[in-house]
Design a protein around this motif. Structure first.
Motif, PDB file in Angstrom:
ATOM      1  N   MET A  95      76.405  24.493  71.975  1.00 36.30           N
ATOM      2  CA  MET A  95      75.095  24.319  72.599  1.00 36.30           C
ATOM      3  C   MET A  95      75.206  23.812  74.042  1.00 36.30           C
ATOM      4  SD  MET A  95      71.764  22.763  70.769  1.00 36.30           S
ATOM      5  CE  MET A  95      71.139  21.564  71.906  1.00 36.30           C
ATOM      6  N   SER A  96      76.253  23.015  74.322  1.00 36.17           N
ATOM      7  CA  SER A  96      76.459  22.560  75.698  1.00 36.17           C
ATOM      8  C   SER A  96      76.688  23.754  76.617  1.00 36.17           C
ATOM      9  CB  SER A  96      77.700  21.658  75.793  1.00 36.17           C
ATOM     10  OG  SER A  96      77.415  20.398  75.314  1.00 36.17           O
ATOM     11  N   ASP A  97      77.516  24.708  76.147  1.00 39.32           N
ATOM     12  CA  ASP A  97      77.785  25.909  76.960  1.00 39.32           C
ATOM     13  C   ASP A  97      76.502  26.697  77.184  1.00 39.32           C
ATOM     14  OD1 ASP A  97      80.441  25.296  76.907  1.00 39.32           O
ATOM     15  OD2 ASP A  97      80.986  26.763  75.370  1.00 39.32           O
ATOM     16  N   ASN A  98      75.701  26.820  76.103  1.00 37.92           N
ATOM     17  CA  ASN A  98      74.472  27.619  76.216  1.00 37.92           C
ATOM     18  C   ASN A  98      73.496  26.987  77.198  1.00 37.92           C
ATOM     19  OD1 ASN A  98      75.515  29.445  74.438  1.00 37.92           O
ATOM     20  ND2 ASN A  98      74.607  28.480  72.634  1.00 37.92           N
ATOM     21  N   ILE A  99      73.416  25.645  77.162  1.00 37.94           N
ATOM     22  CA  ILE A  99      72.516  24.960  78.102  1.00 37.94           C
ATOM     23  C   ILE A  99      73.091  25.054  79.521  1.00 37.94           C
ATOM     24  CG2 ILE A  99      71.530  22.737  78.753  1.00 37.94           C
ATOM     25  CD1 ILE A  99      71.336  21.978  75.855  1.00 37.94           C
ATOM     26  N   ALA A 134      78.493  31.233  73.173  1.00 41.10           N
ATOM     27  CA  ALA A 134      77.765  31.604  74.392  1.00 41.10           C
ATOM     28  C   ALA A 134      77.586  33.112  74.573  1.00 41.10           C
ATOM     29  CB  ALA A 134      78.457  30.990  75.597  1.00 41.10           C
ATOM     30  N   ALA A 135      78.640  33.913  74.346  1.00 42.84           N
ATOM     31  CA  ALA A 135      78.520  35.358  74.619  1.00 42.84           C
ATOM     32  C   ALA A 135      77.486  35.992  73.698  1.00 42.84           C
ATOM     33  CB  ALA A 135      79.874  36.038  74.459  1.00 42.84           C
ATOM     34  N   LEU A 136      77.493  35.580  72.425  1.00 42.89           N
ATOM     35  CA  LEU A 136      76.511  36.126  71.472  1.00 42.89           C
ATOM     36  C   LEU A 136      75.104  35.624  71.816  1.00 42.89           C
ATOM     37  CD1 LEU A 136      76.918  36.268  67.591  1.00 42.89           C
ATOM     38  CD2 LEU A 136      74.770  35.594  68.629  1.00 42.89           C
TER      39      LEU A 136
END
Ligand code: 13P
Ligand code: SF4
Length: 348
Positions: free
Chosen positions: A284-288, A59-61
């Motif tokens: 990907m869950s975190d990014n969404i 997520a941070a990147l």
């Protein structure tokens, strides 16, 4: 991409990252990550580099340095057209190789020495040559998750976003579809083709409407089961279940939606539903979640791709500072591999 990339100071980078990521990254780490992200974004301009980030980046990147994020197909298109001096690929090796195949005059950099993929390492160019010798004239469709020498033996590439569309357009009763057994079986179901496994393929069993597949698997997606879906549905009946097409066919069938990583990102944003389970790489869950704070991504995921995980903010900074690791390809192989990618881009 977002204003985080344009932030004028470490403090502003930190503030914007905090706003986006909320409590997703421990407070003790976030400021240090913001410092690295700010420096990467500064050097990126100085060196006229573009950063492409796959949807599986942590997520941070993912939220701080890429100029573009997306799936294999979307990032290939962007790489092909980039005018930047350097293309930094925050993804795995086959993705960076694809960028170099399509845009050889740019320096293409991968922030890790290896960053492999269990699908890409499941098949060699020799394996493809043996299948072609057994089935002369049968079109070979190869998943983009392969290395350049395998792409060079292929008629046409595909990704999770366009595999069905491409197989449907081939004017042939029999198709060789490599190397992901599950993706191929999912495509076979949608196109009405019969699957032939490699052992049978070599005994010459393929007939009308057959799809000869390889037994490669994604080490992440093969772990999901129908029992995972049932258990979530028992606890949260309103959950929308999404599965990447690299999951076993029975898992895809039991899901509500299946598509490429970007198709799933777009699906959540467009959906009125409130709760989702994503059967794919768990970053990907975190990014969404970060982009859709009003929705709930069930945090049940424990399956991280060890290869995607090799790409960190720290190593991306070294990559940009030292121009490493550069992707180099044999020119003859590159030209042959490009034909199969060009055909895919024309047909999708
Ligand atoms: P996408 O092309 O859907 O992004 O998938 C790439 C991948 O490696 C999935 O595991
Ligand atoms: Fe390869 Fe699977 Fe990782 Fe995607 S998630 S890069 S297919 S090992």
């Amino acid at each position: 991409m977002t204003s985080i990339q344009q932030a004028g100071s470490v403090q502003e980078t930190y503030r914007l990252m905090k706003e986006r990521l909320r409590d997703m990254v421990p407070e003790a780490e976030l400021y240090a990550k913001a410092e690295i992200a700010f420096e990467i974004n500064r050097i990126k301009k100085e060196k006229n580099a573009v950063i492409l980030g796959h949807n599986y980046m942590e997520a941070a990147l993912y939220h701080s340095i890429p100029d573009y994020v997306g799936d294999s197909l979307g990032l290939s298109r962007i790489a092909a057209e980039s005018q930047a001096d350097r293309i930094v690929f925050c993804g795995v090796r086959f993705m960076a190789e694809t960028a170099k195949i399509l845009n050889p005059n740019r320096m293409v950099l991968l922030p890790a020495r290896v960053a492999g993929c269990s699908l890409a390492s499941s098949i060699t160019a020799d394996d493809v040559r043996r299948l072609k010798a057994k089935y002369p004239g049968v079109p070979v469709v190869t998943y983009i998750n392969t290395y350049a020498d395998v792409k060079a033996e292929t008629d046409i590439c595909c990704t999770s976003a366009n595999a069905v569309h491409i197989v449907n357009q081939l004017n042939s009763d029999v198709v060789i579809c490599l190397p992901d057994e599950f993706l191929a079986k999912n495509v076979a179901r949608e196109t009405g083709k019969k699957v032939i496994m490699p052992s049978d393929a070599f005994s010459g069993n393929a007939g009308k409407d057959s799809m000869i597949v390889w037994d490669g698997k994604c080490e992440v997606h093969e772990q999901f089961t129908v029992a995972d879906i049932e258990s979530v549905r028992r606890q949260f009946p309103d959950t929308v279940v999404m599965a990447h097409p690299e999951c076993p066919p029975e898992v895809v069938e039991a899901s509500d939606y299946s598509g490429s990583t970007t198709a799933m990102v777009d699906f959540v944003s467009a959906s009125k539903a409130k709760r989702f389970l994503l059967l794919t790489e768990c970053s990907m869950s975190d990014n969404i979640q970060a982009e859709n704070p009003d929705k709930e991504m069930l945090g049940l995921c424990s399956v991280r791709c060890p290869h995607m995980n090799e790409i960190t903010l720290e190593d991306t900074l070294i990559c940009l500072r030292e121009d490493k690791y550069q992707i180099e390809l044999d020119e003859e192989i590159r030209i042959k591999a490009k034909r199969s990618l060009d055909r895919m881009l024309e047909m999708s």
